[in-house]
Write a protein that holds these residues in place. Structure first.
Motif, short mmCIF file in Angstrom:
data_model
loop_
_atom_site.label_atom_id
_atom_site.label_comp_id
_atom_site.label_asym_id
_atom_site.label_seq_id
_atom_site.Cartn_x
_atom_site.Cartn_y
_atom_site.Cartn_z
N ARG A 218 -3.10 -6.35 6.86
CA ARG A 218 -3.33 -6.50 5.42
C ARG A 218 -4.46 -5.57 4.99
NH1 ARG A 218 0.88 -8.40 5.97
NH2 ARG A 218 1.62 -10.47 5.42
N TYR A 219 -4.43 -5.22 3.70
CA TYR A 219 -5.44 -4.35 3.10
C TYR A 219 -6.07 -5.08 1.92
CZ TYR A 219 -3.11 -0.60 5.69
OH TYR A 219 -2.58 0.18 6.68
N ASP B 123 -11.17 -2.30 -0.98
CA ASP B 123 -11.45 -1.35 0.10
C ASP B 123 -10.57 -0.11 -0.02
OD1 ASP B 123 -13.29 -3.17 1.08
OD2 ASP B 123 -11.93 -3.96 2.63
N VAL B 124 -9.32 -0.31 -0.42
CA VAL B 124 -8.42 0.83 -0.62
C VAL B 124 -8.96 1.74 -1.71
CG1 VAL B 124 -6.11 1.53 -1.37
CG2 VAL B 124 -6.38 -0.42 0.20
N TRP C 89 -11.89 3.74 -0.54
CA TRP C 89 -11.45 4.82 0.34
C TRP C 89 -10.89 5.98 -0.48
CZ3 TRP C 89 -6.38 6.59 1.38
CH2 TRP C 89 -6.30 7.53 2.41
N ARG D 48 -3.53 4.15 11.01
CA ARG D 48 -4.23 3.06 11.70
C ARG D 48 -4.44 3.41 13.16
NH1 ARG D 48 -0.58 -0.16 8.64
NH2 ARG D 48 0.65 -0.61 10.51
N PRO E 211 -7.53 3.75 4.79
CA PRO E 211 -8.36 2.65 4.28
C PRO E 211 -8.56 1.57 5.34
CG PRO E 211 -6.18 2.59 3.29
CD PRO E 211 -6.25 3.84 4.09
N GLN E 212 -9.65 0.85 5.19
CA GLN E 212 -9.95 -0.25 6.10
C GLN E 212 -8.83 -1.29 6.02
OE1 GLN E 212 -13.71 -2.00 5.14
NE2 GLN E 212 -13.88 -3.02 7.10
N TRP E 213 -8.51 -1.91 7.15
CA TRP E 213 -7.45 -2.90 7.19
C TRP E 213 -7.89 -4.05 8.08
CZ3 TRP E 213 -5.22 -3.56 12.10
CH2 TRP E 213 -5.50 -2.56 13.03
N LEU F 290 0.83 -1.21 0.00
CA LEU F 290 0.00 0.00 0.00
C LEU F 290 0.86 1.25 0.00
CD1 LEU F 290 -2.78 1.22 -0.03
CD2 LEU F 290 -2.80 1.07 2.48
#
Length: 69
Positions: free
Chosen positions: A50-51, A55-56, A59, A34, A40-42, A19
């Motif tokens: 991890r991503y 979802d990235v 975002w 974080r 972005p959600q992780w 990422l």
């Protein structure tokens, strides 16, 4: 086949390094985000973060929505 950061297929999970390469920002920034609940959600998998590329992308797209007014 479409490839994402460092040639990783987009259906695979991205590491913070992936990422970081994709967004061209330091991994430390991702850690800070974080901790602050931003970015972005992780997911945590044991001790690993991890991503999900989908979802990235959602975002990133959402960032543009917040600027449009």
């Amino acid at each position: 086949m479409v490839r994402g950061a460092r040639g990783v297929p987009p259906e695979q999970l991205w590491t913070p390094e992936d990422l970081s390469d994709f967004l061209r920002i330091p991994e430390k920034t991702l850690r800070d985000w974080r901790f602050k609940g931003y970015g972005p959600q992780w997911v945590r998998m044991g001790k690993h973060v991890r991503y999900v590329p989908k979802d990235v992308m959602a975002w990133v797209t959402g960032l543009g929505d917040s600027c449009a007014a």
